[in-house]
Design an enzyme around this catalytic site. Sequence first.
Site, mmCIF file in Angstrom:
data_model
loop_
_atom_site.group_PDB
_atom_site.id
_atom_site.type_symbol
_atom_site.label_atom_id
_atom_site.label_comp_id
_atom_site.label_asym_id
_atom_site.label_seq_id
_atom_site.Cartn_x
_atom_site.Cartn_y
_atom_site.Cartn_z
ATOM 1 N N ASN A 50 -14.660 -12.501 1.845
ATOM 2 C CA ASN A 50 -13.263 -12.264 1.484
ATOM 3 C C ASN A 50 -12.536 -13.590 1.339
ATOM 4 O O ASN A 50 -12.791 -14.552 2.059
ATOM 5 C CB ASN A 50 -12.557 -11.327 2.475
ATOM 6 C CG ASN A 50 -12.687 -11.732 3.927
ATOM 7 O OD1 ASN A 50 -13.668 -12.339 4.334
ATOM 8 N ND2 ASN A 50 -11.694 -11.392 4.723
ATOM 9 N N GLU A 52 -8.650 -14.879 1.002
ATOM 10 C CA GLU A 52 -7.245 -14.470 1.102
ATOM 11 C C GLU A 52 -6.338 -15.456 0.366
ATOM 12 O O GLU A 52 -6.787 -16.497 -0.131
ATOM 13 C CB GLU A 52 -6.858 -14.345 2.576
ATOM 14 C CG GLU A 52 -7.699 -13.268 3.253
ATOM 15 C CD GLU A 52 -7.327 -12.981 4.697
ATOM 16 O OE1 GLU A 52 -6.595 -13.786 5.301
ATOM 17 O OE2 GLU A 52 -7.781 -11.935 5.201
ATOM 18 N N CYS A 61 -11.600 -8.848 -1.520
ATOM 19 C CA CYS A 61 -12.535 -8.459 -0.458
ATOM 20 C C CYS A 61 -13.920 -9.037 -0.727
ATOM 21 O O CYS A 61 -14.275 -9.357 -1.868
ATOM 22 C CB CYS A 61 -12.659 -6.945 -0.407
ATOM 23 S SG CYS A 61 -11.190 -6.076 0.142
ATOM 24 N N GLU A 63 -16.759 -7.509 -0.749
ATOM 25 C CA GLU A 63 -17.604 -6.656 -1.594
ATOM 26 C C GLU A 63 -17.323 -6.913 -3.074
ATOM 27 O O GLU A 63 -18.231 -7.021 -3.887
ATOM 28 C CB GLU A 63 -17.347 -5.173 -1.286
ATOM 29 C CG GLU A 63 -17.676 -4.758 0.134
ATOM 30 C CD GLU A 63 -16.496 -4.887 1.086
ATOM 31 O OE1 GLU A 63 -15.704 -5.856 0.954
ATOM 32 O OE2 GLU A 63 -16.371 -4.023 1.964
ATOM 33 N N CYS A 94 -13.325 -0.860 1.641
ATOM 34 C CA CYS A 94 -12.003 -0.297 1.328
ATOM 35 C C CYS A 94 -12.079 0.514 0.035
ATOM 36 O O CYS A 94 -13.059 0.437 -0.717
ATOM 37 C CB CYS A 94 -10.949 -1.401 1.228
ATOM 38 S SG CYS A 94 -10.968 -2.283 -0.358
ATOM 39 N N CYS A 97 -12.721 -1.453 -3.242
ATOM 40 C CA CYS A 97 -14.116 -1.906 -3.376
ATOM 41 C C CYS A 97 -15.035 -0.737 -3.715
ATOM 42 O O CYS A 97 -15.976 -0.887 -4.503
ATOM 43 C CB CYS A 97 -14.567 -2.602 -2.103
ATOM 44 S SG CYS A 97 -13.761 -4.207 -1.880
HETATM 45 N N1 THU Z 1 -11.671 -6.835 3.620
HETATM 46 C C1 THU Z 1 -12.869 -6.972 2.986
HETATM 47 O O1 THU Z 1 -13.310 -8.088 2.678
HETATM 48 N N2 THU Z 1 -13.554 -5.841 2.684
HETATM 49 C C2 THU Z 1 -13.108 -4.571 2.958
HETATM 50 O O2 THU Z 1 -13.737 -3.605 2.533
HETATM 51 C C3 THU Z 1 -11.917 -4.384 3.752
HETATM 52 C C4 THU Z 1 -11.080 -5.572 3.996
HETATM 53 C C5 THU Z 1 -10.910 -8.051 3.930
HETATM 54 C C6 THU Z 1 -9.639 -8.194 3.162
HETATM 55 C C7 THU Z 1 -8.820 -9.069 4.083
HETATM 56 O O3 THU Z 1 -9.130 -10.425 3.813
HETATM 57 C C8 THU Z 1 -9.323 -8.728 5.470
HETATM 58 O O4 THU Z 1 -10.560 -8.060 5.282
HETATM 59 C C9 THU Z 1 -8.387 -7.825 6.267
HETATM 60 O O5 THU Z 1 -8.068 -6.677 5.579
#
Ligand code: THU
Length: 138
Positions: A50, A52, A61, A63, A94, A97
């Site tokens: 991920n 940000e 994310c 994925e 999520c 994704c």
């Molecule tokens: N996140 C992912 O990388 N994958 C997911 O399926 C859910 C959330 C990340 C996004 C963000 O950087 C952190 O997790 C908190 O939500």
Amino acid sequence: MPVTDFSAATLDELIARAKAASKNTYSPYSQFPVGAAILTDTADIFAGCNVENASYGLTICAERNAVFQMVAQGKKTIKAVVIYTPTPTPSAPCGACRQVINEFGPEVLIVSVCDGPDVLKKRLAELLPDAFGPGNLT
Ligand code: THU
């Protein structure tokens, strides 16, 4: 448990690649590192973490990052996605994704692993039933 059609060694490799990717995460805001590794029909592995952003909404994310790495390298069929979070329990992908994974592998196996003993193993169709996909546009 769904049947896996790849070896335990491949699964171990996917887990290792997802864990390694989670070390590269850029997640200063959530402090929630995620790593993902994709197995393609050509037996290639693509990993993502991920990433940000200070604007929050532009976060990607792990994925989706892994899916985009795969497409950028010319591959388009996903066989499995392994997700690693350094947490006591596993995290399913999520909704965004799930939708992006559906585009390239509606039948894929999703395996979520963590630092605890629990493993979440599900077909994408279980996580995203009646998905909207490429077939709807034909
Ligand atoms: N996140 C992912 O990388 N994958 C997911 O399926 C859910 C959330 C990340 C996004 C963000 O950087 C952190 O997790 C908190 O939500």
